[in-house]
Design a protein around this motif. Sequence first.
Motif, PDB file in Angstrom:
ATOM      1  N   VAL A  70       0.957  -1.238   0.161  1.00  0.00           N
ATOM      2  CA  VAL A  70       0.077   0.137  -0.147  1.00  0.00           C
ATOM      3  C   VAL A  70       0.920   1.238   0.014  1.00  0.00           C
ATOM      4  CG1 VAL A  70      -2.009  -1.139   1.244  1.00  0.00           C
ATOM      5  CG2 VAL A  70      -0.168   0.091   2.567  1.00  0.00           C
ATOM      6  N   THR A  71       0.375   2.397  -0.396  1.00  0.00           N
ATOM      7  CA  THR A  71       0.837   3.611  -0.213  1.00  0.00           C
ATOM      8  C   THR A  71      -0.141   4.459   0.329  1.00  0.00           C
ATOM      9  OG1 THR A  71       2.352   5.206  -1.368  1.00  0.00           O
ATOM     10  CG2 THR A  71       0.472   4.450  -2.630  1.00  0.00           C
ATOM     11  N   TYR A  72       0.358   5.669   0.693  1.00  0.00           N
ATOM     12  CA  TYR A  72      -0.728   6.482   1.359  1.00  0.00           C
ATOM     13  C   TYR A  72      -1.090   7.446   0.739  1.00  0.00           C
ATOM     14  CZ  TYR A  72       1.519   3.599   5.221  1.00  0.00           C
ATOM     15  OH  TYR A  72       1.749   2.667   5.674  1.00  0.00           O
ATOM     16  N   TRP A  73      -2.339   8.229   1.277  1.00  0.00           N
ATOM     17  CA  TRP A  73      -3.179   9.354   1.042  1.00  0.00           C
ATOM     18  C   TRP A  73      -2.359  10.615   1.647  1.00  0.00           C
ATOM     19  CZ3 TRP A  73      -7.986  11.602   3.615  1.00  0.00           C
ATOM     20  CH2 TRP A  73      -8.744  12.311   2.830  1.00  0.00           C
ATOM     21  N   ARG A  74      -3.106  11.620   1.485  1.00  0.00           N
ATOM     22  CA  ARG A  74      -2.429  13.079   1.835  1.00  0.00           C
ATOM     23  C   ARG A  74      -2.428  13.074   3.347  1.00  0.00           C
ATOM     24  NH1 ARG A  74      -7.404  17.413   0.329  1.00  0.00           N
ATOM     25  NH2 ARG A  74      -8.910  15.916   1.263  1.00  0.00           N
ATOM     26  N   THR A  75      -3.507  12.565   3.953  1.00  0.00           N
ATOM     27  CA  THR A  75      -3.770  12.522   5.656  1.00  0.00           C
ATOM     28  C   THR A  75      -3.767  10.981   5.793  1.00  0.00           C
ATOM     29  OG1 THR A  75      -6.038  12.896   5.380  1.00  0.00           O
ATOM     30  CG2 THR A  75      -4.546  14.941   5.972  1.00  0.00           C
ATOM     31  N   PRO A  76      -2.731  10.215   6.005  1.00  0.00           N
ATOM     32  CA  PRO A  76      -2.834   8.734   6.086  1.00  0.00           C
ATOM     33  C   PRO A  76      -3.758   8.208   7.603  1.00  0.00           C
ATOM     34  CG  PRO A  76      -0.611   9.345   5.783  1.00  0.00           C
ATOM     35  CD  PRO A  76      -1.444  10.792   6.131  1.00  0.00           C
ATOM     36  N   GLY A  77      -3.676   8.928   8.380  1.00  0.00           N
ATOM     37  CA  GLY A  77      -4.336   8.407   9.492  1.00  0.00           C
ATOM     38  C   GLY A  77      -3.189   8.356  10.787  1.00  0.00           C
ATOM     39  N   VAL A 115      -5.241   4.646   2.561  1.00  0.00           N
ATOM     40  CA  VAL A 115      -4.339   3.857   1.668  1.00  0.00           C
ATOM     41  C   VAL A 115      -4.664   3.973   0.098  1.00  0.00           C
ATOM     42  CG1 VAL A 115      -3.252   2.697   3.394  1.00  0.00           C
ATOM     43  CG2 VAL A 115      -4.869   1.567   1.804  1.00  0.00           C
ATOM     44  N   TYR A 116      -3.733   3.819  -0.800  1.00  0.00           N
ATOM     45  CA  TYR A 116      -3.881   3.496  -2.210  1.00  0.00           C
ATOM     46  C   TYR A 116      -3.451   1.946  -2.365  1.00  0.00           C
ATOM     47  CZ  TYR A 116      -5.030   8.344  -2.946  1.00  0.00           C
ATOM     48  OH  TYR A 116      -5.554   9.615  -2.803  1.00  0.00           O
ATOM     49  N   THR A 117      -4.267   1.296  -3.131  1.00  0.00           N
ATOM     50  CA  THR A 117      -3.372   0.009  -3.660  1.00  0.00           C
ATOM     51  C   THR A 117      -3.563  -0.011  -5.140  1.00  0.00           C
ATOM     52  OG1 THR A 117      -5.565  -1.072  -3.540  1.00  0.00           O
ATOM     53  CG2 THR A 117      -4.149  -1.219  -1.364  1.00  0.00           C
ATOM     54  N   GLY A 118      -2.806  -0.918  -5.877  1.00  0.00           N
ATOM     55  CA  GLY A 118      -2.828  -1.179  -7.134  1.00  0.00           C
ATOM     56  C   GLY A 118      -2.228   0.051  -7.975  1.00  0.00           C
ATOM     57  N   ARG A 119      -3.347   0.707  -8.674  1.00  0.00           N
ATOM     58  CA  ARG A 119      -2.770   1.806  -9.481  1.00  0.00           C
ATOM     59  C   ARG A 119      -3.582   3.132  -8.900  1.00  0.00           C
ATOM     60  NH1 ARG A 119      -0.378   1.497 -15.226  1.00  0.00           N
ATOM     61  NH2 ARG A 119       0.533  -0.196 -15.137  1.00  0.00           N
ATOM     62  N   VAL A 120      -3.147   4.145  -8.869  1.00  0.00           N
ATOM     63  CA  VAL A 120      -3.635   5.652  -8.625  1.00  0.00           C
ATOM     64  C   VAL A 120      -2.924   6.338  -9.447  1.00  0.00           C
ATOM     65  CG1 VAL A 120      -2.089   6.122  -6.705  1.00  0.00           C
ATOM     66  CG2 VAL A 120      -4.661   7.061  -6.740  1.00  0.00           C
ATOM     67  N   VAL A 121      -3.913   7.749  -9.776  1.00  0.00           N
ATOM     68  CA  VAL A 121      -3.324   8.605 -10.541  1.00  0.00           C
ATOM     69  C   VAL A 121      -3.768  10.094  -9.728  1.00  0.00           C
ATOM     70  CG1 VAL A 121      -3.500  10.084 -12.408  1.00  0.00           C
ATOM     71  CG2 VAL A 121      -3.514   7.715 -12.849  1.00  0.00           C
ATOM     72  N   LEU A 122      -2.843  10.776  -9.203  1.00  0.00           N
ATOM     73  CA  LEU A 122      -2.885  12.008  -8.600  1.00  0.00           C
ATOM     74  C   LEU A 122      -3.127  13.144  -9.599  1.00  0.00           C
ATOM     75  CD1 LEU A 122      -0.540  11.383  -5.579  1.00  0.00           C
ATOM     76  CD2 LEU A 122      -2.901  10.782  -5.780  1.00  0.00           C
TER      77      LEU A 122
END
Length: 167
Positions: A70-77, A115-122
């Motif tokens: 996993v990778t993280y969002w702007r505010t991961p928690g 989190v983000y998993t797989g593929r994400v586009v910011l």
Amino acid sequence: MRQILAFALVLSLTAGPALGGWSGERIPPMASPWSGDGAAQSRLVLAEPSHAGGGPVWAGVEIKVAPGWVTYWRTPGQGGMPPRFEWGGSENLAMTAVRWPAPERTVIGGHSINVYTGRVVLPIRLFPAMPDRDVRVRLKLAYAVCMDVCKPVTAEHELTILARPVT
């Protein structure tokens, strides 16, 4: 917002890593090469090769995360590290604006994490400082990926957005 995300995803899946080197009348690459780590790589993708007319251009940072990571969002928690964007070394780049797709929620070590998993586009809006000059975008992206252990990842990307229309 959904249109922006859908556009960014379609763009990321159809843009090749490069259209070859460019000079003169050739179109510059629409995506940087993949950079990062085997657990999570990223690339910078442009929606268009030109900012003709001086307006902003849509781009996106695509991150592909290996299965189980996993990778993280702007505010991961309660844990994790959000992606950090460093634009130092860019030329004629006045401002950037990052959009954040909604994350997944998961529990890691008893903590609820975004989190983000797989593929994400910011999606990112890039604003030129001077409308009559090319924009050279240099991005140093720092982010973290986790499975059983977390590790930092650094990726560097560079692309040029032309000031003149591309025909």
